[in-house]
Write an enzyme that holds these catalytic residues in place. Structure first.
Site, PDB file in Angstrom:
ATOM      1  N   ASP A 235       0.786  -1.071   0.026  1.00  0.00           N
ATOM      2  CA  ASP A 235       0.099  -0.022  -0.121  1.00  0.00           C
ATOM      3  C   ASP A 235       1.092   1.409  -0.022  1.00  0.00           C
ATOM      4  O   ASP A 235       1.909   1.161  -0.884  1.00  0.00           O
ATOM      5  CB  ASP A 235      -0.837  -0.072   1.240  1.00  0.00           C
ATOM      6  CG  ASP A 235      -1.781   1.062   1.199  1.00  0.00           C
ATOM      7  OD1 ASP A 235      -3.140   1.108   0.596  1.00  0.00           O
ATOM      8  OD2 ASP A 235      -1.728   1.803   2.273  1.00  0.00           O
TER       9      ASP A 235
ATOM     10  N   HIS B 273      -7.475  -6.463  -0.819  1.00  0.00           N
ATOM     11  CA  HIS B 273      -6.215  -5.465  -0.570  1.00  0.00           C
ATOM     12  C   HIS B 273      -5.225  -5.914   0.321  1.00  0.00           C
ATOM     13  O   HIS B 273      -3.931  -5.493   0.607  1.00  0.00           O
ATOM     14  CB  HIS B 273      -6.984  -4.169  -0.209  1.00  0.00           C
ATOM     15  CG  HIS B 273      -5.819  -3.238   0.119  1.00  0.00           C
ATOM     16  ND1 HIS B 273      -5.043  -2.403  -1.055  1.00  0.00           N
ATOM     17  CD2 HIS B 273      -5.529  -2.340   1.158  1.00  0.00           C
ATOM     18  CE1 HIS B 273      -4.330  -1.663  -0.493  1.00  0.00           C
ATOM     19  NE2 HIS B 273      -4.432  -1.436   0.858  1.00  0.00           N
TER      20      HIS B 273
END
Length: 313
Positions: free
Chosen positions: A107, A289
């Site tokens: 991320d 994610h």
């Protein structure tokens, strides 16, 4: 590795701040791997990777980067730009006496690793990034571009144009926000007005399935109840500044790189990754994610297989 046997941290002075650093495999000095978390996250995100990497012979170094956990939280927004964030990691290598290291980012941590590699290429020997691919630096600053394409309620834009609003909502709903965010197998979101993450923080009922146990989630909740969210959100508030700071660097990542995507991750994949990262191998795992937490064994296998192949080359 559970919340109870996660390594105890050390506070290490670097680059004018202190970083809270967790380590595994200190006996493997000389083979460093630095793990860089994203937002809103913590070094604890790597709890499944640290023992596996240490067992494979690596000295594993996982900092809470500035703004997170018990690391320093400078007051100035510009103290969170890519020069400062990458400078912290360079200074961390200096602290241990390492000329270079392999860096793994997820991320926002991946954005920092890409930027570190551009700004300090001699300090990075290999790159492994999860979720966020290399971001091409186009003709328009990133926040301006997102505002044009996605509007003012898109969270990147909102963080920049309405500073302090989201920070306060997240801090008022810390446990609920993190509980609602760290999920998998959620149904596709229904279009709704307003800023999606603020809506998520206020939602009474989480969707999908949790990716952490209650005790694991409690580690994050406790950390953010202490630190607040502003330090981490200030990373977003430097995107256009970063766009300017990266204007004059060589835009090509020359190091060997592994890019790990989640098949159901809403973060967009790069269509031209190999143009900017010519020595890249791409792996896609069946998850969302939170790749290294949703599929820890598969993530470890992908990383260790790729590292073995590089070491044998």
């Amino acid at each position: 590795m559970t919340s109870t046997d996660f390594p105890k941290p050390t506070l290490i002075p670097v680059n004018g701040v202190e970083l809270e650093v967790f380590e595994a495999g200190r006996e493997n000095a000389g083979r460093p791997i630095v793990l860089c978390h994203g937002w809103p996250d913590h070094a604890f995100t790597w709890r499944h990777q640290m023992p596996a990497l240490a067992a494979a012979g690596y000295h594993v170094i996982a900092p809470n980067q500035r703004g997170y956990g018990n690391s320093s939280r400078p007051a100035e927004v510009t103290d969170y730009d890519i020069e400062h964030l990458s400078g912290d990691l360079v200074a961390l290598l200096d602290h241990y006496g390492y000329r270079d290291a392999t860096f793994i980012g997820h991320d926002w941590g991946a954005f920092v690793v890409w930027g570190l590699t551009l700004l300090h290429p001699t300090r990075v020997n290999k790159v492994i990034n999860l979720s966020l691919p290399y971001q091409e630096r186009g003709e328009k600053p990133w926040i301006e571009l997102m505002e044009d394409m996605l509007g003012g309620d898109f969270y990147f834009v909102h963080f920049n144009r309405q500073p302090g609003i989201a920070d306060a909502v997240f801090e008022d709903n810390t446990a609920q926000f993190l509980r609602n965010l760290y999920r998998k197998n959620q149904p596709p979101p229904e279009p709704q007005p307003g800023m999606a993450l603020i809506n998520l923080a206020r939602a009474q009922t989480p969707l999908g399935e949790p990716i952490m146990s209650d005790s694991e989630l409690a580690v994050l909740v406790s950390a953010f109840e202490t630190s607040g969210f502003t330090g981490g959100i200030n990373w977003y508030r430097n995107l256009d500044r970063n766009w300017r700071l990266l204007a004059d660097v060589d835009s090509i990542i020359h190091q060997p790189a592994l890019m790990i995507y989640g098949h159901r991750d809403p973060v967009a994949r790069s269509e031209n990754l190999a143009e900017f990262v010519p020595n890249v191998e791409v792996v896609c795992l069946d998850c969302g994610h939170w790749i290294q937490q949703e599929e820890p064994e598969e993530t470890n296998q992908a990383i260790l297989k790729w590292l073995d192949n590089r070491d044998d080359a």
